[in-house]
Design a protein around this motif. Structure first.
Motif, PDB file in Angstrom:
ATOM      1  N   ALA A  68      16.430  36.897   3.970  1.00 40.42           N
ATOM      2  CA  ALA A  68      15.907  35.854   3.091  1.00 40.42           C
ATOM      3  C   ALA A  68      15.593  34.571   3.857  1.00 40.42           C
ATOM      4  N   ALA A  69      16.329  34.307   4.938  1.00 35.61           N
ATOM      5  CA  ALA A  69      16.086  33.097   5.728  1.00 35.61           C
ATOM      6  C   ALA A  69      14.828  33.208   6.586  1.00 35.61           C
ATOM      7  N   SER A  70      14.311  34.430   6.727  1.00 34.21           N
ATOM      8  CA  SER A  70      13.100  34.619   7.526  1.00 34.21           C
ATOM      9  C   SER A  70      11.888  34.105   6.764  1.00 34.21           C
ATOM     10  N   GLU A  71      10.923  33.571   7.510  1.00 31.39           N
ATOM     11  CA  GLU A  71       9.688  33.091   6.885  1.00 31.39           C
ATOM     12  C   GLU A  71       8.788  34.236   6.430  1.00 31.39           C
ATOM     13  N   TYR A  72       9.130  35.456   6.840  1.00 30.41           N
ATOM     14  CA  TYR A  72       8.279  36.587   6.519  1.00 30.41           C
ATOM     15  C   TYR A  72       8.565  37.170   5.136  1.00 30.41           C
ATOM     16  N   PHE A  73       9.781  36.975   4.621  1.00 31.94           N
ATOM     17  CA  PHE A  73      10.164  37.646   3.386  1.00 31.94           C
ATOM     18  C   PHE A  73      10.804  36.676   2.399  1.00 31.94           C
ATOM     19  N   SER A  74      10.690  37.027   1.121  1.00 27.59           N
ATOM     20  CA  SER A  74      11.417  36.335   0.068  1.00 27.59           C
ATOM     21  C   SER A  74      11.970  37.395  -0.882  1.00 27.59           C
ATOM     22  N   ILE A  75      13.187  37.177  -1.337  1.00 29.32           N
ATOM     23  CA  ILE A  75      13.842  38.142  -2.223  1.00 29.32           C
ATOM     24  C   ILE A  75      13.349  37.916  -3.651  1.00 29.32           C
ATOM     25  N   SER A 137      13.042  44.898  13.044  1.00 32.44           N
ATOM     26  CA  SER A 137      13.320  43.895  14.068  1.00 32.44           C
ATOM     27  C   SER A 137      14.457  42.963  13.645  1.00 32.44           C
ATOM     28  N   ILE A 138      14.471  42.550  12.375  1.00 30.70           N
ATOM     29  CA  ILE A 138      15.543  41.675  11.886  1.00 30.70           C
ATOM     30  C   ILE A 138      16.883  42.412  11.901  1.00 30.70           C
ATOM     31  N   LEU A 139      16.887  43.672  11.508  1.00 32.91           N
ATOM     32  CA  LEU A 139      18.124  44.449  11.521  1.00 32.91           C
ATOM     33  C   LEU A 139      18.639  44.662  12.940  1.00 32.91           C
ATOM     34  N   GLN A 140      17.728  44.892  13.859  1.00 29.87           N
ATOM     35  CA  GLN A 140      18.131  45.050  15.259  1.00 29.87           C
ATOM     36  C   GLN A 140      18.731  43.755  15.800  1.00 29.87           C
ATOM     37  N   SER A 141      18.129  42.630  15.424  1.00 25.47           N
ATOM     38  CA  SER A 141      18.665  41.339  15.848  1.00 25.47           C
ATOM     39  C   SER A 141      20.061  41.114  15.290  1.00 25.47           C
ATOM     40  N   TYR A 142      20.259  41.478  14.021  1.00 15.45           N
ATOM     41  CA  TYR A 142      21.589  41.330  13.417  1.00 15.45           C
ATOM     42  C   TYR A 142      22.611  42.202  14.138  1.00 15.45           C
ATOM     43  N   GLN A 143      22.211  43.401  14.453  1.00 11.43           N
ATOM     44  CA  GLN A 143      23.130  44.315  15.119  1.00 11.43           C
ATOM     45  C   GLN A 143      23.536  43.798  16.501  1.00 11.43           C
ATOM     46  N   GLN A 144      22.590  43.237  17.225  1.00 12.11           N
ATOM     47  CA  GLN A 144      22.894  42.701  18.546  1.00 12.11           C
ATOM     48  C   GLN A 144      23.821  41.494  18.477  1.00 12.11           C
ATOM     49  N   GLU A 145      23.716  40.727  17.409  1.00 13.56           N
ATOM     50  CA  GLU A 145      24.560  39.541  17.261  1.00 13.56           C
ATOM     51  C   GLU A 145      25.983  39.883  16.852  1.00 13.56           C
ATOM     52  N   THR A 146      26.176  40.973  16.142  1.00 10.23           N
ATOM     53  CA  THR A 146      27.482  41.252  15.542  1.00 10.23           C
ATOM     54  C   THR A 146      28.186  42.491  16.080  1.00 10.23           C
TER      55      THR A 146
END
Length: 368
Positions: A68-75, A137-146
């Motif tokens: 949701a914080a991405s500029e590409y998507f809105s919930i 790409s967003i999910l991959q970024s989350y996975q790398q961070e956590t």
């Protein structure tokens, strides 16, 4: 020479007296470059998503917040069951649904694998593919961070560099193509009705008995539109630089010379159409329908030529717009010089001579 100059001045006066011609020459190009520059894009922004969260734990909440914080998507909305997925797509607003399986957070920790299903609306395949890639790409970024697993001692890491367009702005690709389409269609359309107008208004007989040679008549018809089309090209380049931020990494002087060559090619093609058309309406239809589809589809403006079947690739070689798009992208984006563009320049020059020669021959035949 005085007769030729008088003929050219007559053409200028005729153009400036015709408000419709002035609108086509100056109003349409500006409107089209603004419209196409902003509207034609392969980027996505604020795409509406729906969430079906069967886990509702802290992990899924973090992922949803990150998306949701991405500029590409809105919930857009949250769903309660699988039966709601099809109806939400039928409404047409939601383009993708994220489906988190039950116990997502626990499965991500043990056994270290959890599933997210991305359901997309593939009525527009390009948007569906882009949306799925952005989400991945967003999910991959989350996975790398956590991730909590231990990094291996040795890794192979790929580093990607995007030359000439590092931000992957689609406007960098579309503006040169739109510039080509505008110059080709406007130049060819305006000149295609020039000789047929003389026939319909009954002034062709004056040209037939005038001391002007066929080539002089053709050049006299072309010259005013060369000047006006160059003005159009300058306006388009200025808008591209200051409105859309498209760089000109190469020589402006070379870009100007190549643009003039392409304008002359387009005008010569328009004159050829006018010599073989009986009425202004026929000439305009031929110039619009006969040039618009090849220029848009077979020039590499939107679709890569290398992905087309071989027969279409061969046909694309006779489309002047294809070679000018290569030239414009080479000068504006790559910053290359004439040493890299001489082949395309010679092809355009050869096409120009062919069109002018054939036009003079057709006109001469009619004199006989």
């Amino acid at each position: 020479m005085k007769r030729f100059t008088g003929f050219v001045l007559k053409e200028f006066r005729h153009i400036f007296r015709d408000r419709r011609s002035l609108f086509i020459l100056f109003g349409m190009p500006v409107a089209q470059i603004m419209l196409f520059g902003f509207a034609i894009t392969n980027e996505i922004n604020n795409v509406d998503l729906a969430i079906l969260d069967r886990s509702k734990d802290d992990t899924t909440k973090e992922i949803i917040n990150k998306i949701a914080a991405s500029e590409y998507f809105s919930i857009e909305q949250f769903l309660d069951s699988e039966s709601e997925i099809a109806p939400v797509f039928r409404k047409g607003k939601v383009k993708a649904v994220l489906y988190f399986e039950p116990d997502f957070g626990k499965k991500l920790i043990q056994p270290g694998r959890a599933k997210i299903q991305v359901v997309t609306d593939a009525t527009d395949p390009n948007v569906a593919s882009t949306v799925s890639n952005y989400i991945a790409s967003i999910l991959q970024s989350y996975q790398q961070e956590t991730r909590r697993v231990v990094e291996p001692e040795y890794q192979v890491v790929s580093e990607v560099r995007m030359l000439y367009n590092p931000e992957l702005k689609s406007v960098y690709m579309f503006v040169p193509g739109v510039m080509t389409v505008i110059l080709m269609l406007v130049s060819a359309m305006m000149t295609s009705i020039s000789i047929t107008r003389e026939k319909e208004q009954g002034t062709m007989e004056i040209l037939l008995v005038s001391p002007l040679k066929p080539l002089q008549v053709i050049l006299g018809k072309v010259f005013p539109y060369v000047f006006l089309s160059i003005t159009n090209a300058v306006v388009i380049v200025v808008l591209s630089i200051f409105v859309f931020g498209v760089p000109v990494n190469g020589s402006l002087f070379l870009l100007a010379l190549e643009s003039i060559l392409f304008i002359v090619t387009s005008l010569a093609l328009g004159i050829l159409i006018s010599t073989i058309s009986a009425t202004q309406q026929t000439a305009m239809m031929v110039s619009l329908m006969g040039l618009m589809l090849p220029v848009i589809l077979l020039s590499g403006f939107i679709f890569p030529i290398s992905s087309m079947p071989l027969p279409l690739q061969l046909i694309s070689h006779i489309v002047p717009a294809k070679w000018f798009i290569v030239i414009v992208k080479g000068i504006m984006l790559k910053g290359v010089g004439f040493a890299y563009l001489w082949k395309e320049t010679l092809i355009l020059a050869g096409m120009t001579l062919f069109f002018i020669g054939l036009s003079a021959k057709k006109y001469k035949i009619r004199l006989e």
